[in-house]
Write a protein that holds these residues in place. Structure first.
Motif, PDB file in Angstrom:
ATOM      1  N   SER A   1       0.849  -1.184   0.000  1.00  0.00           N
ATOM      2  CA  SER A   1       0.000   0.000   0.000  1.00  0.00           C
ATOM      3  C   SER A   1       0.886   1.235   0.000  1.00  0.00           C
ATOM      4  CB  SER A   1      -0.955  -0.008   1.198  1.00  0.00           C
ATOM      5  OG  SER A   1      -0.227  -0.027   2.402  1.00  0.00           O
ATOM      6  N   THR A   2       0.284   2.376  -0.212  1.00  0.00           N
ATOM      7  CA  THR A   2       1.064   3.605  -0.302  1.00  0.00           C
ATOM      8  C   THR A   2       1.874   3.830   0.966  1.00  0.00           C
ATOM      9  OG1 THR A   2       0.977   5.941  -0.940  1.00  0.00           O
ATOM     10  CG2 THR A   2      -0.764   5.158   0.522  1.00  0.00           C
ATOM     11  N   GLY A   3       3.128   4.176   0.781  1.00  0.00           N
ATOM     12  CA  GLY A   3       4.037   4.384   1.895  1.00  0.00           C
ATOM     13  C   GLY A   3       4.932   3.203   2.195  1.00  0.00           C
ATOM     14  N   ASP A   4       4.576   2.013   1.711  1.00  0.00           N
ATOM     15  CA  ASP A   4       5.408   0.828   1.938  1.00  0.00           C
ATOM     16  C   ASP A   4       6.691   0.915   1.122  1.00  0.00           C
ATOM     17  OD1 ASP A   4       3.670  -0.447   3.667  1.00  0.00           O
ATOM     18  OD2 ASP A   4       2.757  -1.694   2.112  1.00  0.00           O
TER      19      ASP A   4
ATOM     20  N   LYS B   1      12.280   0.685  -3.501  1.00  0.00           N
ATOM     21  CA  LYS B   1      11.791   2.068  -3.443  1.00  0.00           C
ATOM     22  C   LYS B   1      10.544   2.130  -2.570  1.00  0.00           C
ATOM     23  CE  LYS B   1      14.595   3.910  -6.560  1.00  0.00           C
ATOM     24  NZ  LYS B   1      15.675   2.951  -6.428  1.00  0.00           N
ATOM     25  N   ARG B   2      10.160   3.377  -2.196  1.00  0.00           N
ATOM     26  CA  ARG B   2       8.917   3.603  -1.459  1.00  0.00           C
ATOM     27  C   ARG B   2       7.784   3.745  -2.475  1.00  0.00           C
ATOM     28  NH1 ARG B   2       8.109   4.545   3.645  1.00  0.00           N
ATOM     29  NH2 ARG B   2      10.234   5.280   4.012  1.00  0.00           N
TER      30      ARG B   2
ATOM     31  N   HIS C   1       9.332   6.163  -5.092  1.00  0.00           N
ATOM     32  CA  HIS C   1      10.123   7.262  -4.538  1.00  0.00           C
ATOM     33  C   HIS C   1      11.428   6.752  -3.938  1.00  0.00           C
ATOM     34  CE1 HIS C   1       7.891  11.081  -4.597  1.00  0.00           C
ATOM     35  NE2 HIS C   1       6.843  10.296  -4.741  1.00  0.00           N
ATOM     36  N   PRO C   2      12.547   7.320  -4.371  1.00  0.00           N
ATOM     37  CA  PRO C   2      13.809   7.031  -3.684  1.00  0.00           C
ATOM     38  C   PRO C   2      13.838   7.810  -2.373  1.00  0.00           C
ATOM     39  CG  PRO C   2      14.166   8.646  -5.395  1.00  0.00           C
ATOM     40  CD  PRO C   2      12.719   8.239  -5.482  1.00  0.00           C
ATOM     41  N   GLU C   3      14.652   7.392  -1.470  1.00  0.00           N
ATOM     42  CA  GLU C   3      14.825   8.106  -0.201  1.00  0.00           C
ATOM     43  C   GLU C   3      16.244   8.678  -0.176  1.00  0.00           C
ATOM     44  OE1 GLU C   3      12.520   8.621   2.230  1.00  0.00           O
ATOM     45  OE2 GLU C   3      10.965   7.529   1.135  1.00  0.00           O
TER      46      GLU C   3
ATOM     47  N   ILE D   1       9.095  -1.272  -1.045  1.00  0.00           N
ATOM     48  CA  ILE D   1       8.884  -2.521  -1.770  1.00  0.00           C
ATOM     49  C   ILE D   1      10.119  -2.913  -2.575  1.00  0.00           C
ATOM     50  CG2 ILE D   1       6.396  -2.128  -1.981  1.00  0.00           C
ATOM     51  CD1 ILE D   1       7.001  -1.395  -4.991  1.00  0.00           C
ATOM     52  N   VAL D   2      10.140  -4.190  -2.960  1.00  0.00           N
ATOM     53  CA  VAL D   2      11.063  -4.668  -3.978  1.00  0.00           C
ATOM     54  C   VAL D   2      10.211  -4.839  -5.223  1.00  0.00           C
ATOM     55  CG1 VAL D   2      12.518  -6.570  -4.732  1.00  0.00           C
ATOM     56  CG2 VAL D   2      12.569  -5.823  -2.347  1.00  0.00           C
TER      57      VAL D   2
END
Length: 139
Positions: free
Chosen positions: A79-82, A95-96, A107-109, A84-85
């Motif tokens: 879900s959004t915010g997780d 990435k997120r 999203h990269p962090e 993931i691979v």
């Protein structure tokens, strides 16, 4: 992507059942030792959990540095915010996952990397959700 399958064996380590502050020192704690089962902690869904070695610095601000090991669970619905691979156009990435309007974005962090918008033309598949990270602090 290097992936390792976690075996069914149980790994237990002594666990000091007290929290230790990372700020200012406190008076000595009562030493209460019990055992913690790392396999239960890191692998609640054994049939769907695997470990990957992370390469690169795009997720350093999420405390996922180059060379760490990420525990990934394929049974968790992302879900959004997780974090993931994902398989993205034939390559793997960590990435997120973020929902932005009607689109999904990876999203990269790390401020030096740009987000990746998933379009209809993107070959994209989620492999699993990162549930924990193991970092060798000596590196």
């Amino acid at each position: 992507m290097e992936a390792l399958k976690m075996s069914g064996m149980s790994i237990t380590l002594p666990f000091v059942n007290s929290s230790i502050p990372a700020g200012f020192p406190t008076p000595a704690l009562d030493y209460q030792e019990e055992e913690i089962d790392l396999s239960r902690l890191l692998q609640p869904n054994p049939a769907s959990t695997f470990v990957i070695s992370v390469k690169g610095d795009s997720m350093v601000d999420a405390n996922i540095p180059d060379g760490c090991m990420a525990i990934v669970d394929r049974s968790i619905r992302p879900s959004t915010g997780d974090i993931i691979v994902a398989a993205l156009n034939g390559e793997y990435t960590v990435k997120r996952l973020v929902k932005a309007g009607r689109s999904w974005v990876l999203h990269p962090e790390n401020q030096f990397y740009k987000p990746i918008v998933i379009t209809e033309d993107t070959d994209f598949q989620v492999w699993g959700v990162v549930t924990a990270v193991i970092v060798d602090m000596r590196k």
